[in-house]
Design a protein around this motif. Structure first.
Motif, PDB file in Angstrom:
ATOM      1  N   ASP A 191      -8.717  43.239   3.296  1.00 17.77           N
ATOM      2  CA  ASP A 191      -9.673  42.338   3.937  1.00 17.77           C
ATOM      3  C   ASP A 191      -9.009  41.073   4.468  1.00 17.77           C
ATOM      4  O   ASP A 191      -9.547  40.407   5.345  1.00 17.77           O
ATOM      5  N   GLY A 192      -7.856  40.691   3.931  1.00 15.32           N
ATOM      6  CA  GLY A 192      -7.187  39.476   4.354  1.00 15.32           C
ATOM      7  C   GLY A 192      -5.781  39.437   3.798  1.00 15.32           C
ATOM      8  O   GLY A 192      -5.325  40.386   3.157  1.00 15.32           O
ATOM      9  N   PRO A 193      -5.090  38.351   4.048  1.00 14.69           N
ATOM     10  CA  PRO A 193      -3.712  38.248   3.559  1.00 14.69           C
ATOM     11  C   PRO A 193      -3.665  38.231   2.035  1.00 14.69           C
ATOM     12  O   PRO A 193      -4.574  37.724   1.374  1.00 14.69           O
ATOM     13  N   SER A 194      -2.604  38.796   1.488  1.00 20.09           N
ATOM     14  CA  SER A 194      -2.453  38.851   0.038  1.00 20.09           C
ATOM     15  C   SER A 194      -2.221  37.448  -0.516  1.00 20.09           C
ATOM     16  O   SER A 194      -1.509  36.640   0.073  1.00 20.09           O
ATOM     17  N   THR A 210      -1.531  29.343  -0.343  1.00 22.55           N
ATOM     18  CA  THR A 210      -2.370  30.547  -0.387  1.00 22.55           C
ATOM     19  C   THR A 210      -1.827  31.595  -1.351  1.00 22.55           C
ATOM     20  O   THR A 210      -2.270  32.742  -1.324  1.00 22.55           O
ATOM     21  N   LYS A 211      -0.857  31.212  -2.195  1.00 20.18           N
ATOM     22  CA  LYS A 211      -0.221  32.194  -3.074  1.00 20.18           C
ATOM     23  C   LYS A 211      -0.436  31.841  -4.550  1.00 20.18           C
ATOM     24  O   LYS A 211      -0.380  30.677  -4.941  1.00 20.18           O
ATOM     25  N   THR A 212      -0.653  32.860  -5.336  1.00 20.26           N
ATOM     26  CA  THR A 212      -0.671  32.721  -6.787  1.00 20.26           C
ATOM     27  C   THR A 212       0.668  33.219  -7.302  1.00 20.26           C
ATOM     28  O   THR A 212       0.990  34.406  -7.186  1.00 20.26           O
ATOM     29  N   LEU A 213       1.455  32.323  -7.847  1.00 16.25           N
ATOM     30  CA  LEU A 213       2.791  32.675  -8.303  1.00 16.25           C
ATOM     31  C   LEU A 213       2.797  33.023  -9.783  1.00 16.25           C
ATOM     32  O   LEU A 213       1.858  32.713 -10.525  1.00 16.25           O
ATOM     33  N   ALA A 214       3.877  33.666 -10.186  1.00 17.26           N
ATOM     34  CA  ALA A 214       4.083  33.917 -11.604  1.00 17.26           C
ATOM     35  C   ALA A 214       4.282  32.597 -12.329  1.00 17.26           C
ATOM     36  O   ALA A 214       5.002  31.711 -11.856  1.00 17.26           O
TER      37      ALA A 214
END
Length: 679
Positions: free
Chosen positions: A24-27, A418-422
């Motif tokens: 649906d959209g960018p990861s 827009t990123k969820t990091l470790a």
């Protein structure tokens, strides 16, 4: 399986469950393509008055598949940054003139690397000279009129036999390559150009460079001018058999007027990085006594009079290795960089040996793996600029002033917004061998659920005398994004924990570092979220050797990936670019003098025990742990019927196996795809 195919498999693995529907959209999870969006700061240089900082900004370019280097300027009062030298060339090594009105730098383009000076007020740059080879180690004279640098001077030597005259228009094969130098190749450079590196000087306004040092010796930087501008200080080994002694060097001064040489240090061991005090009366340098020829020695800070007399050590009480000495403006102290339990720090060292930490948390050791590293610079008003990093981002530029540090860039804000990091957290570990504490970290997958069980990857650093730390790592992030808990650590032999800890593996590697690594895995399992039936192991260089060693000692891992490994110490020592160092310092004997000792420490000696499916990865231009090492292991595993595959990274050196973003992503993807086969 081809590298490109493995990269595709990796993309499917990191996406989780394969779906027939388009996303649906960018990861929101960090992925392979995000490597092209990364940026980092390096080589900060404070303008002498402390009012601005020039730094090199590296930005990965998806169209060229390389990092583009440009020079940016940051106002230390406002934090506003502006582009200074940004074009199609790779711009690097900015160095301020003493009055701060000009900036020397190196620009590398299609015609090679050249030395430029930029006039800040006008915004114009000019090439100082047309150089035949790339300049290095730039230094300004105190009056700002002269630039000194080091550069290779070609020397083809005499051929073994006179060449045969070629008929006009004939198309013959390339001529023979005749090698008689001890050091004839280097990782990342391949076969070296025949010649010697020397010190040059040229007018800062442009002119004909003048060679200051001569002879069949290599002269090394960093370099510095004496305060009267009459001589240039550098380091070299001018003994008759200098190439056979890779750890030996002394500090010299060469006269700018007539090339007369003066030797300023005299001891067994390397002395270098000379830095002249503001009043010119003293010279600081770093080095160590090398009488024991151990695998590791702490590099210490020394100060001597300008004529080389009255040398004394300032950091003898500090059980850490220091480097990059820079004088404070008042000449009463120096700043140095050192690692302390995996945290890079800048300290101020007074002339009576008192040490005070100024800033900590530097970064910049690379992008693919979490090595320690960093750089700093000091202005006349005490402003310290440094590269600041964390587990959540690559290095940014930060400024310390008045006892407070402030990060002034956020180069990856757009990407990471827009990123969820470790999330990376400290993992307390005690070695099962002797109860020593082992520094370790655990990276948790994005959206980690403590109620679930996750597979685990043990990632092992190389060196072996180096260290991982709480720094950003694309490999760690990609592994975690694929659903793995990732653990990494500093087993015995790692630096930054003291002389004795590093030398636990002196002439004893691999050994109980194996026990340390197994203790790291056990500690991670004890946290409760690791599936102990799904364990995986990988590492590069020394970490590749330990990976192969581990699967020869235990079957607890479901799959392994040994990257650019050492497999057979006899063949490694005789084919590596550092062969004259490795045999003498890591073994103390030549392979023919102690064949059993070399064999007992070779992972190949344990291959008969291996049952673990093992991927073998190597760069095709690796001169440090040559592809022949990987080939041996692949062949041995094939002969034994152990599941294996060989991944060769085209054009990649040992140090540059992850230099190109596409190859860095594909390499991590290949490893993940291999692990997925056995997940």
């Amino acid at each position: 399986m081809r590298l490109a195919v493995l990269a595709t498999v990796m993309a499917l693995a990191t996406a989780g469950a394969v779906s027939a529907q388009a996303p649906d959209g960018p990861s929101r999870i960090f992925g392979a393509r995000d490597l092209f969006g990364l940026q980092m700061a390096s080589d900060p240089q404070v303008r002498p008055d402390g009012g601005a900082v020039a730094y090199v900004r590296l930005a990965n370019d998806i169209m060229t598949d390389r990092a583009r280097r440009s020079i940016w300027l940051v106002d230390t009062a406002t934090g506003v940054q502006t582009p200074l030298v940004v074009d199609d060339a790779a711009n690097m090594s900015p160095r301020w003139s003493p009055d701060g009105s000009r900036l020397a730098y190196v620009a590398a383009g299609p015609d090679g690397a050249q030395l430029y000076v930029r006039w800040i007020a006008s915004g114009r740059s000019a090439k100082v000279a047309s150089l035949e080879q790339a300049p290095n180690d730039i230094a300004w004279s105190p009056d700002g009129k002269t630039l000194a640098f080091t550069m290779l001077t070609l020397d083809e030597g005499r051929p073994l036999a006179p060449p045969i005259k070629r008929p006009e228009g004939a198309k013959w094969a390339e001529p023979l390559k005749v090698i008689d130098r001890i050091t004839y190749r280097a990782d990342g450079e391949g076969f070296l150009k025949s010649g010697y590196r020397h010190v040059f000087a040229v007018s800062a306004d442009g002119g004909q460079p003048r060679q200051l040092t001569f002879g069949k010796f290599d002269d090394a930087g960093p370099i510095d001018f004496s305060r009267d501008g009459k001589s240039v200080l550098f380091s070299t080994n001018r003994a008759e058999n200098w190439e056979r002694d890779p750890q030996e060097s002394e500090v010299y001064a060469v006269s700018v007027a007539d090339g007369a040489l003066a030797r300023l240090t005299n001891r067994v061991g390397p002395d270098g990085a000379p830095a002249v005090s503001p009043d010119g009366s003293k010279i600081a340098y770093v080095g160590f006594d090398d009488a024991r020829k151990r695998g590791y020695e702490n590099q210490r800070l020394y100060v001597m009079d300008r004529d080389g007399k009255n040398s004394r050590v300032l950091t003898g009480a500090l059980d850490r290795s220091v480097g990059a000495p820079q004088w404070a403006a008042d000449g009463k102290s120096l700043y140095v960089l050192y690692d302390d339990q995996a945290v890079p720090k800048v300290a101020r060292v007074t002339l009576d040996g008192k040490i005070e930490t100024v800033v900590s948390g530097l970064g910049g050791g690379g992008l693919d793996r979490p090595y320690t590293g960093g750089a700093f610079s000091v202005g006349r008003n005490g402003v310290v600029a440094f590269t600041d990093a964390s587990t959540a981002r690559p290095s940014d530029l930060a400024i310390w002033r008045g006892g407070k540090a402030q990060r002034v860039t956020d180069l990856n804000a757009d990407l990471f917004a827009t990123k969820t990091l470790a999330k990376v957290e400290v993992l307390p570990v005690t070695s099962s061998y002797d109860r020593k504490p082992i520094g370790a970290w655990m990276a948790l997958p994005p959206n980690f659920d403590p109620a679930k069980k996750y597979p685990l990857i043990l990632e092992i650093h190389g060196g072996p005398f180096s260290a991982y730390g709480p720094s950003f790592s694309t490999d760690v992030q990609l592994y975690a994004a694929a659903g793995y808990i990732v653990v990494y650590s500093n087993p015995r032999g790692s630096t930054g924990y003291g002389d004795a800890f590093a030398n636990e593996i002196d002439r004893n590697y691999p050994s109980h570092d194996y026990d340390d690594l197994m203790s790291v895995v056990d500690a991670a399992i004890a946290k409760g979220s690791v599936d102990d039936k799904r364990l995986y192991v990988t590492g590069g260089s020394g970490g590749g050797a330990l990976t192969a060693w581990i699967v020869g000692k235990t079957d607890r891992f479901r799959a392994a990936a040994t990257q650019k490994p050492v497999i057979n110490w006899t063949s490694e020592v005789l084919t590596t670019d550092g062969y004259n160092f490795m045999a003498a310092y890591w073994f103390g004997k030549m392979p023919w003098e102690d064949p059993q000792g070399y064999w007992a420490r070779s992972p190949l000696s344990l291959v008969g025990n291996v049952k673990t499916p093992t991927l073998v990865v190597v760069g095709e231009q690796d001169d440090r742990t040559p592809p022949s090492e990987a080939d041996q292991y692949f062949a041995a595993l094939q002969l034994r019927g152990v599941p294996t595959a060989l991944v060769r990274v085209p054009g990649a050196s040992h140090g540059g196996i992850a230099a190109r973003p596409s190859q860095s992503a594909a390499k991590a993807g290949a490893i993940l795809a291999w692990f997925e086969r056995y997940r």
